[in-house]
Design a protein around this motif. Structure first.
Motif, PDB file in Angstrom:
ATOM      1  N   MET A  72       0.956  -1.142   0.127  1.00  0.00           N
ATOM      2  CA  MET A  72       0.015   0.046   0.003  1.00  0.00           C
ATOM      3  C   MET A  72       0.733   1.267   0.056  1.00  0.00           C
ATOM      4  N   ASP A  73       2.186   1.170   0.513  1.00  0.00           N
ATOM      5  CA  ASP A  73       2.936   2.458   0.587  1.00  0.00           C
ATOM      6  C   ASP A  73       3.651   2.581  -0.814  1.00  0.00           C
ATOM      7  N   ARG A  74       3.374   3.792  -1.497  1.00  0.00           N
ATOM      8  CA  ARG A  74       3.769   4.061  -2.861  1.00  0.00           C
ATOM      9  C   ARG A  74       5.429   4.076  -3.037  1.00  0.00           C
ATOM     10  N   ALA A  75       6.235   4.619  -1.776  1.00  0.00           N
ATOM     11  CA  ALA A  75       7.377   4.719  -2.007  1.00  0.00           C
ATOM     12  C   ALA A  75       7.919   3.130  -1.863  1.00  0.00           C
ATOM     13  N   SER A  76       7.365   2.380  -1.190  1.00  0.00           N
ATOM     14  CA  SER A  76       7.915   0.890  -0.994  1.00  0.00           C
ATOM     15  C   SER A  76       7.291   0.183  -2.101  1.00  0.00           C
ATOM     16  N   ALA A  77       6.395   0.390  -2.749  1.00  0.00           N
ATOM     17  CA  ALA A  77       5.968  -0.194  -3.984  1.00  0.00           C
ATOM     18  C   ALA A  77       6.869   0.056  -5.268  1.00  0.00           C
ATOM     19  N   GLU A  78       7.308   1.457  -5.063  1.00  0.00           N
ATOM     20  CA  GLU A  78       8.216   1.814  -6.193  1.00  0.00           C
ATOM     21  C   GLU A  78       9.579   0.919  -5.924  1.00  0.00           C
ATOM     22  N   GLU A  79       9.787   0.993  -4.968  1.00  0.00           N
ATOM     23  CA  GLU A  79      11.333   0.448  -4.507  1.00  0.00           C
ATOM     24  C   GLU A  79      11.071  -1.109  -4.925  1.00  0.00           C
ATOM     25  N   ALA A  80      10.173  -1.862  -4.364  1.00  0.00           N
ATOM     26  CA  ALA A  80       9.962  -3.324  -5.120  1.00  0.00           C
ATOM     27  C   ALA A  80       9.982  -3.463  -6.557  1.00  0.00           C
ATOM     28  N   ALA A  81       9.076  -2.398  -6.966  1.00  0.00           N
ATOM     29  CA  ALA A  81       9.152  -2.476  -8.429  1.00  0.00           C
ATOM     30  C   ALA A  81      10.837  -2.492  -9.183  1.00  0.00           C
ATOM     31  N   ILE A  82      11.590  -1.723  -8.631  1.00  0.00           N
ATOM     32  CA  ILE A  82      12.702  -1.362  -9.115  1.00  0.00           C
ATOM     33  C   ILE A  82      13.424  -2.828  -8.814  1.00  0.00           C
ATOM     34  N   ASN A  83      13.289  -3.419  -7.838  1.00  0.00           N
ATOM     35  CA  ASN A  83      14.056  -4.552  -7.312  1.00  0.00           C
ATOM     36  C   ASN A  83      13.620  -5.545  -8.208  1.00  0.00           C
ATOM     37  N   PHE A  84      12.227  -5.866  -8.287  1.00  0.00           N
ATOM     38  CA  PHE A  84      11.974  -6.935  -9.230  1.00  0.00           C
ATOM     39  C   PHE A  84      12.355  -6.737 -10.697  1.00  0.00           C
ATOM     40  N   TYR A  85      12.386  -5.407 -11.092  1.00  0.00           N
ATOM     41  CA  TYR A  85      13.045  -5.164 -12.618  1.00  0.00           C
ATOM     42  C   TYR A  85      14.307  -5.505 -12.874  1.00  0.00           C
ATOM     43  N   ALA A  86      15.091  -5.297 -11.753  1.00  0.00           N
ATOM     44  CA  ALA A  86      16.580  -5.654 -11.649  1.00  0.00           C
ATOM     45  C   ALA A  86      16.926  -7.089 -11.443  1.00  0.00           C
ATOM     46  N   SER A  87      15.849  -7.712 -11.333  1.00  0.00           N
ATOM     47  CA  SER A  87      16.272  -9.229 -10.919  1.00  0.00           C
ATOM     48  C   SER A  87      16.029 -10.271 -12.268  1.00  0.00           C
ATOM     49  N   LEU A  88      16.495 -11.274 -12.072  1.00  0.00           N
ATOM     50  CA  LEU A  88      16.458 -12.312 -13.235  1.00  0.00           C
ATOM     51  C   LEU A  88      15.160 -12.897 -13.258  1.00  0.00           C
ATOM     52  N   TRP A  89      14.234 -12.419 -12.610  1.00  0.00           N
ATOM     53  CA  TRP A  89      12.610 -13.051 -12.685  1.00  0.00           C
ATOM     54  C   TRP A  89      11.883 -11.878 -12.922  1.00  0.00           C
ATOM     55  N   ALA A  90      12.155 -10.737 -13.543  1.00  0.00           N
ATOM     56  CA  ALA A  90      11.637  -9.555 -13.660  1.00  0.00           C
ATOM     57  C   ALA A  90      10.097 -10.006 -14.426  1.00  0.00           C
ATOM     58  N   ASP A  91      10.207 -10.786 -15.446  1.00  0.00           N
ATOM     59  CA  ASP A  91       8.807 -11.128 -16.194  1.00  0.00           C
ATOM     60  C   ASP A  91       8.081 -11.943 -15.522  1.00  0.00           C
ATOM     61  N   LYS A  92       8.365 -12.363 -14.393  1.00  0.00           N
ATOM     62  CA  LYS A  92       7.558 -13.372 -13.342  1.00  0.00           C
ATOM     63  C   LYS A  92       7.079 -12.451 -12.295  1.00  0.00           C
ATOM     64  N   MET A  93       7.483 -11.292 -12.214  1.00  0.00           N
ATOM     65  CA  MET A  93       6.996 -10.682 -11.032  1.00  0.00           C
ATOM     66  C   MET A  93       6.391  -9.374 -11.043  1.00  0.00           C
ATOM     67  N   HIS A  94       5.238  -9.173 -10.113  1.00  0.00           N
ATOM     68  CA  HIS A  94       4.461  -8.082 -10.455  1.00  0.00           C
ATOM     69  C   HIS A  94       3.886  -7.332  -9.031  1.00  0.00           C
ATOM     70  N   ILE A  95       3.755  -6.167  -9.335  1.00  0.00           N
ATOM     71  CA  ILE A  95       3.695  -5.198  -7.905  1.00  0.00           C
ATOM     72  C   ILE A  95       2.339  -4.443  -7.911  1.00  0.00           C
ATOM     73  N   CYS A  96       1.431  -4.565  -6.917  1.00  0.00           N
ATOM     74  CA  CYS A  96       0.036  -3.921  -6.994  1.00  0.00           C
ATOM     75  C   CYS A  96       0.190  -2.779  -5.813  1.00  0.00           C
ATOM     76  N   ASN A  97       0.364  -1.582  -6.148  1.00  0.00           N
ATOM     77  CA  ASN A  97       0.391  -0.373  -5.217  1.00  0.00           C
ATOM     78  C   ASN A  97      -0.958  -0.261  -4.670  1.00  0.00           C
ATOM     79  N   THR A  98      -1.507  -1.137  -3.773  1.00  0.00           N
ATOM     80  CA  THR A  98      -2.847  -0.772  -3.318  1.00  0.00           C
ATOM     81  C   THR A  98      -2.940  -1.582  -1.778  1.00  0.00           C
ATOM     82  N   ALA A  99      -4.009  -1.036  -0.953  1.00  0.00           N
ATOM     83  CA  ALA A  99      -4.283  -1.438   0.302  1.00  0.00           C
ATOM     84  C   ALA A  99      -4.724  -2.934   0.084  1.00  0.00           C
ATOM     85  N   PHE A 100      -4.233  -3.995   0.709  1.00  0.00           N
ATOM     86  CA  PHE A 100      -4.693  -5.394   1.001  1.00  0.00           C
ATOM     87  C   PHE A 100      -6.058  -5.459   0.640  1.00  0.00           C
TER      88      PHE A 100
END
Length: 167
Positions: A72-100
């Motif tokens: 839900m936290d925008r800055a955290s979701a943005e960092e997670a997206a950066i980390n996912f994109y930089a990983s070997l599994w970028a095409d298998k990882m998805h982030i949803c910036n929303t409250a659970f």
């Protein structure tokens, strides 16, 4: 990246990422309250090793898995997206910036739902609003996580959480 997230990479998250059960047939994982994405990345790494080693179940095509993270936290979701994109599994990882509570999946079921949820219920809150929400269960209760999991796990699905002993 671990600079702007409300909760930084921590021992509890790393323990959960290493200790949660990952099975060869797992293909659909949900990480609730992902923060920097550490647990989601550990799940993807472990799934990749299982699938690439040819140990995936017969009905699961090698390398086919998906890890979805909710934050839900925008800055955290943005960092997670950066980390996912930089990983070997970028095409298998998805982030949803929303409250659970606002995350919708329809009929989708997960093989694993994992979370290092907010621990504190009736303790002194941190003065920083973002950190307080990440640490206190008033934004996400254990019951909400358990109830959601009961309706969105596959027949052999699991919920993995790390909680304080008193909980």
């Amino acid at each position: 990246v671990n600079e702007k997230s409300a909760m930084k990479v921590n021992t509890d998250g790393v323990i959960l990422g290493a200790a949660m059960t990952i099975l060869p047939g797992d293909r659909n994982v949900l990480d609730v309250g992902t923060g920097t994405g550490t647990i989601a990345l550990m799940a993807a790494q472990r799934l990749s090793v299982l699938h690439d080693a040819g140990t995936a179940a017969d009905d699961v095509e090698t390398g086919q898995f998906s890890v979805t993270a909710v934050e839900m936290d925008r800055a955290s979701a943005e960092e997670a997206a950066i980390n996912f994109y930089a990983s070997l599994w970028a095409d298998k990882m998805h982030i949803c910036n929303t409250a659970f509570q606002e995350y919708t999946v329809g009929e989708e079921c997960f093989d694993l739902i994992c979370s290092n949820p907010p621990y504190f219920e009736a303790s002194l809150k941190a003065p920083d609003y973002r950190r307080s929400h990440a640490r206190h269960s008033d934004m996400l209760s254990y019951r909400e996580l358990i109830d959601f999991s009961a309706g969105h796990l596959t027949e052999t699905g699991r919920l993995s959480m790390i909680l304080p002993a008193e909980q």
